[in-house]
Motif scaffolding. Structure first.
Motif, PDB file in Angstrom:
ATOM      1  N   MET A 152       9.558   9.230  13.402  1.00 27.93           N
ATOM      2  CA  MET A 152      10.929   9.724  13.527  1.00 27.93           C
ATOM      3  C   MET A 152      11.663   9.056  14.684  1.00 27.93           C
ATOM      4  N   MET A 153      10.938   8.636  15.715  1.00 21.20           N
ATOM      5  CA  MET A 153      11.559   7.972  16.853  1.00 21.20           C
ATOM      6  C   MET A 153      11.746   6.476  16.609  1.00 21.20           C
ATOM      7  N   GLY A 154      11.250   5.984  15.474  1.00 19.22           N
ATOM      8  CA  GLY A 154      11.399   4.567  15.152  1.00 19.22           C
ATOM      9  C   GLY A 154      10.426   3.669  15.896  1.00 19.22           C
ATOM     10  N   ILE A 155       9.345   4.264  16.413  1.00 20.18           N
ATOM     11  CA  ILE A 155       8.330   3.481  17.122  1.00 20.18           C
ATOM     12  C   ILE A 155       7.422   2.840  16.074  1.00 20.18           C
ATOM     13  N   PRO A 156       7.292   1.520  16.080  1.00 19.54           N
ATOM     14  CA  PRO A 156       6.468   0.874  15.046  1.00 19.54           C
ATOM     15  C   PRO A 156       4.984   1.162  15.245  1.00 19.54           C
ATOM     16  N   PRO A 157       4.210   1.092  14.155  1.00 17.47           N
ATOM     17  CA  PRO A 157       2.762   1.299  14.278  1.00 17.47           C
ATOM     18  C   PRO A 157       2.136   0.199  15.124  1.00 17.47           C
ATOM     19  N   THR A 158       1.090   0.563  15.814  1.00 17.85           N
ATOM     20  CA  THR A 158       0.368  -0.417  16.630  1.00 17.85           C
ATOM     21  C   THR A 158      -0.528  -1.266  15.733  1.00 17.85           C
ATOM     22  N   ASP A 159      -1.036  -2.356  16.285  1.00 13.29           N
ATOM     23  CA  ASP A 159      -1.992  -3.185  15.541  1.00 13.29           C
ATOM     24  C   ASP A 159      -3.225  -2.370  15.183  1.00 13.29           C
ATOM     25  N   ALA A 160      -3.642  -1.500  16.097  1.00 11.06           N
ATOM     26  CA  ALA A 160      -4.822  -0.664  15.841  1.00 11.06           C
ATOM     27  C   ALA A 160      -4.563   0.295  14.668  1.00 11.06           C
ATOM     28  N   GLU A 161      -3.353   0.844  14.574  1.00 10.20           N
ATOM     29  CA  GLU A 161      -3.031   1.737  13.452  1.00 10.20           C
ATOM     30  C   GLU A 161      -2.976   0.972  12.134  1.00 10.20           C
ATOM     31  N   ARG A 162      -2.441  -0.229  12.164  1.00  8.49           N
ATOM     32  CA  ARG A 162      -2.436  -1.061  10.949  1.00  8.49           C
ATOM     33  C   ARG A 162      -3.866  -1.395  10.527  1.00  8.49           C
ATOM     34  N   GLU A 163      -4.705  -1.721  11.483  1.00 12.19           N
ATOM     35  CA  GLU A 163      -6.107  -2.043  11.182  1.00 12.19           C
ATOM     36  C   GLU A 163      -6.835  -0.813  10.638  1.00 12.19           C
ATOM     37  N   LEU A 164      -6.563   0.359  11.216  1.00 14.45           N
ATOM     38  CA  LEU A 164      -7.170   1.594  10.718  1.00 14.45           C
ATOM     39  C   LEU A 164      -6.786   1.830   9.261  1.00 14.45           C
ATOM     40  N   ALA A 165      -5.510   1.663   8.930  1.00 14.85           N
ATOM     41  CA  ALA A 165      -5.061   1.837   7.546  1.00 14.85           C
ATOM     42  C   ALA A 165      -5.768   0.837   6.630  1.00 14.85           C
ATOM     43  N   ARG A 166      -5.864  -0.418   7.068  1.00 14.97           N
ATOM     44  CA  ARG A 166      -6.535  -1.433   6.263  1.00 14.97           C
ATOM     45  C   ARG A 166      -7.992  -1.062   6.006  1.00 14.97           C
ATOM     46  N   GLU A 167      -8.695  -0.626   7.061  1.00 16.38           N
ATOM     47  CA  GLU A 167     -10.106  -0.221   6.929  1.00 16.38           C
ATOM     48  C   GLU A 167     -10.255   0.981   5.998  1.00 16.38           C
ATOM     49  N   GLN A 168      -9.371   1.947   6.124  1.00 15.89           N
ATOM     50  CA  GLN A 168      -9.451   3.139   5.276  1.00 15.89           C
ATOM     51  C   GLN A 168      -9.232   2.788   3.809  1.00 15.89           C
ATOM     52  N   PHE A 169      -8.285   1.903   3.540  1.00 12.58           N
ATOM     53  CA  PHE A 169      -8.053   1.518   2.155  1.00 12.58           C
ATOM     54  C   PHE A 169      -9.172   0.628   1.618  1.00 12.58           C
ATOM     55  N   GLU A 170      -9.754  -0.196   2.461  1.00  8.78           N
ATOM     56  CA  GLU A 170     -10.909  -0.989   2.011  1.00  8.78           C
ATOM     57  C   GLU A 170     -12.037  -0.058   1.580  1.00  8.78           C
ATOM     58  N   PHE A 171     -12.282   0.996   2.357  1.00  5.59           N
ATOM     59  CA  PHE A 171     -13.312   1.966   1.995  1.00  5.59           C
ATOM     60  C   PHE A 171     -12.977   2.642   0.661  1.00  5.59           C
ATOM     61  N   ILE A 172     -11.723   3.080   0.521  1.00  3.94           N
ATOM     62  CA  ILE A 172     -11.295   3.720  -0.729  1.00  3.94           C
ATOM     63  C   ILE A 172     -11.505   2.763  -1.899  1.00  3.94           C
ATOM     64  N   HIS A 173     -11.099   1.513  -1.734  1.00  2.00           N
ATOM     65  CA  HIS A 173     -11.237   0.539  -2.822  1.00  2.00           C
ATOM     66  C   HIS A 173     -12.706   0.310  -3.182  1.00  2.00           C
ATOM     67  N   GLN A 174     -13.578   0.267  -2.182  1.00  2.00           N
ATOM     68  CA  GLN A 174     -15.006   0.098  -2.464  1.00  2.00           C
ATOM     69  C   GLN A 174     -15.541   1.282  -3.290  1.00  2.00           C
ATOM     70  N   GLU A 175     -15.142   2.486  -2.897  1.00  2.98           N
ATOM     71  CA  GLU A 175     -15.609   3.684  -3.626  1.00  2.98           C
ATOM     72  C   GLU A 175     -15.057   3.721  -5.047  1.00  2.98           C
ATOM     73  N   VAL A 176     -13.794   3.345  -5.205  1.00  2.00           N
ATOM     74  CA  VAL A 176     -13.169   3.366  -6.518  1.00  2.00           C
ATOM     75  C   VAL A 176     -13.749   2.259  -7.392  1.00  2.00           C
ATOM     76  N   ARG A 177     -13.971   1.088  -6.806  1.00  2.00           N
ATOM     77  CA  ARG A 177     -14.492  -0.060  -7.558  1.00  2.00           C
ATOM     78  C   ARG A 177     -15.856   0.262  -8.185  1.00  2.00           C
ATOM     79  N   LYS A 178     -16.644   1.113  -7.550  1.00  2.00           N
ATOM     80  CA  LYS A 178     -17.944   1.501  -8.096  1.00  2.00           C
ATOM     81  C   LYS A 178     -17.814   2.187  -9.453  1.00  2.00           C
ATOM     82  N   LEU A 179     -16.638   2.796  -9.705  1.00  2.00           N
ATOM     83  CA  LEU A 179     -16.417   3.532 -10.938  1.00  2.00           C
ATOM     84  C   LEU A 179     -15.712   2.722 -12.016  1.00  2.00           C
ATOM     85  N   THR A 180     -15.279   1.491 -11.681  1.00  2.00           N
ATOM     86  CA  THR A 180     -14.555   0.692 -12.680  1.00  2.00           C
ATOM     87  C   THR A 180     -15.500  -0.146 -13.500  1.00  2.00           C
TER      88      THR A 180
END
Length: 185
Positions: free
Chosen positions: A157-185
Motif C-alpha cells: 500500500m505504501m508503494g515499497i517494491p519487493p526486495t530481492d529476497a522476497e522475489r527469490e522467496l516467491a520463485r522458490e515457493q513456486f518452484e516447489f509448487i511446480h515440482q509437486e504438481v508436475r508429479k501428478l501430470t
C-alpha cells in the motif's frame, strides 16, 4: 452506467467532505472506501479472451495500481485455469506472481473456471486441483505464510517494491509448487 455512478459518488463526496479531508481521484474520501473487489481473473491474455472479460492484463495491473495509489486495498479474484489449461500456462500464471510477489497478498479467492457442469472443480485433473490448493495456502489460508502478514500489505500500500529476497522467496515457493504438481501430470 459505471461513469454515471462514479460521477454521482464524486458529487456526493464533494458535498459531505470537510475541506480538510483528502479526496482521491475517484472523488471518494480517503479512508471511507478501504477495499475494492477486482475480478481480474487472470494476467494472461489468452485466458482473459477465453473468459470473455473484455480487458487486458495491463488493465488489471493498472486497476491494482490505481486502487493502491488511492489508498484502497485491491482484493483480487483469480481464475488460474479452465478446461484448456495446461502445465505451461500454469507456469506463466505463476510467473506473474513471481514478478509481482506482493500480488500474493492481494488474492481474495483463487479458483478454476467452471464453464460446464461436467467440469466442476472435483472433475478437473488432480494436478490442477493440487496447484489451486497449494496456491490458496500460499496466498491466504496459511497465517504463517510470508505473504499473509500485515507488513507485506503495508509495504504494498505504501508503494515499497519487493526486495530481492522476497522475489527469490516467491520463485522458490513456486518452484516447489511446480515440482509437486508436475508429479501428478
Amino acid at each position: 452506467a459505471g461513469k454515471d455512478i462514479t460521477n454521482r459518488l464524486a458529487r456526493l463526496a464533494r458535498k459531505i467532505a470537510p475541506h480538510d479531508k483528502v479526496v482521491n481521484e475517484f472523488g471518494l474520501i480517503r479512508g471511507v472506501v478501504e477495499m475494492i473487489d477486482i475480478g481480474a481473473e487472470s494476467f494472461l491474455p489468452e485466458q482473459l479472451e477465453r473468459y470473455r472479460k473484455g480487458i487486458t492484463p495491463q488493465q488489471n495491473h493498472e486497476a491494482i495500481e490505481i486502487a493502491r495509489r488511492n489508498g484502497i486495498f485491491p482484493n483480487l479474484y483469480m481464475l488460474v485455469g479452465d478446461e484448456e489449461t495446461d502445465f505451461e500456462e500454469i507456469r506463466r500464471v505463476s510467473q506473474v506472481f513471481i514478478d509481482n510477489p506482493f500480488y500474493l497478498t492481494l488474492v481474495g479467492d483463487i479458483n478454476i473456471k467452471q464453464t460446464f457442469p461436467h467440469m466442476m472443480f472435483e472433475n478437473y485433473p488432480e494436478w490442477i486441483k493440487k496447484y489451486v490448493q497449494m496456491l490458496k495456502i500460499l496466498t491466504r489460508e496459511d497465517p504463517d505464510s510470508h505473504w499473509s502478514g500485515p507488513e507485506i500489505k503495508f509495504k504494498f500500500m505504501m508503494g515499497i517494491p519487493p526486495t530481492d529476497a522476497e522475489r527469490e522467496l516467491a520463485r522458490e515457493q513456486f518452484e516447489f509448487i511446480h515440482q509437486e504438481v508436475r508429479k501428478l501430470t
